[in-house]
Design an enzyme around this catalytic site. Structure first.
Site, mmCIF file in Angstrom:
data_model
loop_
_atom_site.group_PDB
_atom_site.id
_atom_site.type_symbol
_atom_site.label_atom_id
_atom_site.label_comp_id
_atom_site.label_asym_id
_atom_site.label_seq_id
_atom_site.Cartn_x
_atom_site.Cartn_y
_atom_site.Cartn_z
ATOM 1 N N ALA A 352 0.930 -1.284 -0.015
ATOM 2 C CA ALA A 352 -0.018 -0.029 -0.009
ATOM 3 C C ALA A 352 0.799 1.289 0.115
ATOM 4 O O ALA A 352 0.486 2.453 -0.603
ATOM 5 C CB ALA A 352 -0.906 -0.020 1.263
ATOM 6 N N CYS A 353 1.994 1.247 0.639
ATOM 7 C CA CYS A 353 2.944 2.347 0.750
ATOM 8 C C CYS A 353 3.893 2.627 -0.233
ATOM 9 O O CYS A 353 4.852 3.355 -0.323
ATOM 10 C CB CYS A 353 3.363 2.484 2.002
ATOM 11 S SG CYS A 353 4.152 0.834 2.729
#
Lengths: 407, 407
Positions: A352-353
């Site tokens: 996600a990051c």
């Protein structure tokens, strides 16, 4: 929209939300208070600890609740450093000069930032020496022999994730642990090399049992298996000091002083319920997700014959049942571009990051060509994903590719 | 049962629970995900950050969410240490030899364990020198002049709680801050002494405004003002590096890398709502609690004429509006004994984690005689406590005392 990014996070099971609300409503007392409100809260926490322990085949006293996986992972690494300092690098003890240097930690080059970034911090602050074992491009996973090769006299810990978040590839943690623990250590070498696994992505998807893995530490992360955003850690024989654990925080003595701070009863109750559900239903979850993921991969091959590459698929290597990391082959089909054209699919290009425009370092590390890695999409199915969902999102991807073609 | 232990913890306001459930249900996405589920979660967090900031009169970029007050307090102390290391004790910088020693922190002897125990750890691990300023037995509080007297060339931080959890006594933080910041610092001395206040017990009970206090750091603890068990910290001018903040954890980069770990969206939403309620209603809460507490103290004097001592009451010293720390005078009326005979009152002898049989170290520190301190009961009223509740619990205490008399 169809959410197929369950490796990033999961929704909460209805029963988990209910357990949280019940705890927030009925057990809001301070668990350290000796009156009824406190006792009730303490019972909720005890019950949750039992559920976490049962899920991974251990006893409640080996479980410490944390604010999440990052804290658990960081704290376990720091404990190894602290243990080394106190036992092998204290000027008052005389164990020979050979290991009177920095503690050495072995990890892989595909770990989550909660391991990876902490290791970098330890290196940067000159608290540890770290080896990042490369991944075999034949199997896509960390090989036991490669781990063993990196062991030195000052090695204090081996930390390897149980399953990779981007590819779903399952690492041979049980075998690594067995080999590490079988090593004959000589005088002037660390006597017990601690083994940790971050099981964030594995729990709820495959069997995760301490009695089988035999690791010293294991990290549990609620929000990856339909639980809340807190976590827990398993520490082998904590009460009998089998393996070391040192607090990072100091305060009111909660969690046997290993992790002080008034307990987050609501979240803990939710985590306990999520663990209970995994204990009861994991095999069903696994089967459903596996069928769905395989159906997805077949569909993708059907829609894009000869033009798909499954980045986590290696002959003889096991994967999580829910994860499909796929690249549609072709110069223009960068993962982020394809996803931005999708109208109903919610998925990601990696963690996600992760930055959108660079190919995933995880995929490069397992030997995927840069041109293929750049096109990667991580599709991770959940407990309630259906083949009808899959039909719709494959069509969605197909339309996205067509729209790119028509540019 | 009547719960009058609101300084230990509070129930959640219905609206807070609703905010949590809504966030858990509708905004469960990973806030770092770029798709809709992630964006929604990020919005919820942004909104909560705005509410925390508004409550204390600052801007959202000065707020960092933490797992709770313990983490916030520990991290702020560690930041001061790290800052000193990097600016005053690095062999590569030449600032003269005078302060080339351990950083010095000034605190009081009545702090919460989340400060106190961390300070002890810093001392024990030879990371800091700490002065614990004594409390004036005339005013029951920390006096500004006593703080200033302890300042040395290597002083890097002053940390003082805004209101004491056991007595409710409000500390002169604004005045301490003003005096500390007015000091002329010479060459070879630390140039900026950082001021921190743990506002855990003050928020929601009295006005807490950064523009007035002017501290560099402030700790917010949700569960003391009808919010959830997480927390936040205020850091002055964080984005422009006005004051230092260093992470304790390393991972995925959340909270601008100061506090990584996938955000606990549900708890954060709840904290935001609890702060919003304080912004809207604090004066009403304060007034209601004050009336109730004063009614309680009058009733106690009525029931036990000449036989009660209010341990937090000092001429000219302000107290929280909700806290009554009272001792019923008499050899046999030990606080824990009285409470154990009460049938409906849920209160405590001190902080929740305090041992029952020893007199409170806080009370001894403010000059209360051991024989009186031993009898202390902390009664802390809440937003919905009524005078009818007070009537019942005073009668309950009366019966408890009678039962002890009849032993």
């Amino acid at each position: 929209m169809i959410y197929l990014d369950y490796n990033a996070t999961t929704p909460l099971e209805q029963e988990v939300t209910e357990a949280i609300v019940t705890a927030l409503t009925d057990a809001w007392g301070n668990p350290s208070s000796s009156h009824e409100a406190g006792i009730k809260a303490k019972e909720v926490i005890d019950n949750a600890r039992q559920n976490v322990a049962s899920m991974i085949g251990t006893i409640p006293s080996n479980i410490i609740f944390t604010s999440g996986g990052t804290e658990a992972n960081n704290m376990i690494l720091q404990s190894a450093i602290e243990y080394y300092k106190q036992h092998y690098n204290d000027s008052s003890t005389d164990i020979g000069d050979t290991i009177n240097c920095l503690p050495h930690i072995i990890s892989s080059c595909i770990e989550h930032p909660a391991i990876n970034e902490y290791l970098k911090y330890l290196q940067h602050s000159k608290q540890a020496e770290v080896s990042y074992v490369p991944i075999s491009s034949t199997t896509g996973r960390l090989e036991v022999t490669d781990v063993i090769k990196h062991i030195k006299s000052n090695t204090i810990m081996v930390t390897v994730m149980l399953a990779n978040n981007e590819t779903g590839i399952i690492q041979p943690v049980k075998e690594i642990c067995h080999s590490v623990k079988s090593l004959v250590r000589h005088e002037g070498e660390t006597q017990n090399i601690l083994v940790h696994t971050d099981a964030a992505q594995a729990i709820g998807k495959i069997s995760v049992d301490i009695r089988e893995l035999n690791v010293d530490y294991l990290t549990v992360v609620g929000h990856k298996f339909y639980g809340p955003r807190n976590g827990a850690m398993y520490v082998k024989g904590l009460d009998s000091n089998d393996v070391p654990l040192y607090p990072m925080l100091y305060g009111g003595g909660q969690e046997r002083s290993y992790r002080p701070g008034t307990e987050n009863t609501g979240m803990i109750a939710g985590l306990g319920k999520a663990c209970e559900l995994v204990s009861l239903n994991r095999e069903v979850y696994e089967k459903t997700m596996l069928e769905c993921r395989n159906y997805l991969e077949n569909k993708l091959e059907e829609y894009f014959p000869g033009r798909v590459h499954f980045n986590g698929k290696f002959e003889g290597t096991e994967r999580l049942p829910n994860t499909c990391n796929v690249s549609i082959l072709g110069e223009k089909y960068h993962g982020y571009k394809v996803l931005s054209r999708c109208k109903i699919l919610q998925a990601s290009v990696g963690a996600a990051c992760h930055s959108q425009n660079k190919p995933s370092s995880i995929l490069l590390a397992i030997g995927i060509d840069e041109s293929i890695a750049r096109n990667a999409i991580r599709i991770s199915v959940g407990r309630s994903t259906t083949t009808a969902d899959i039909d719709r999102i494959v069509e969605d991807i197909y339309q996205a590719i067509q729209s790119i073609d028509q540019e």
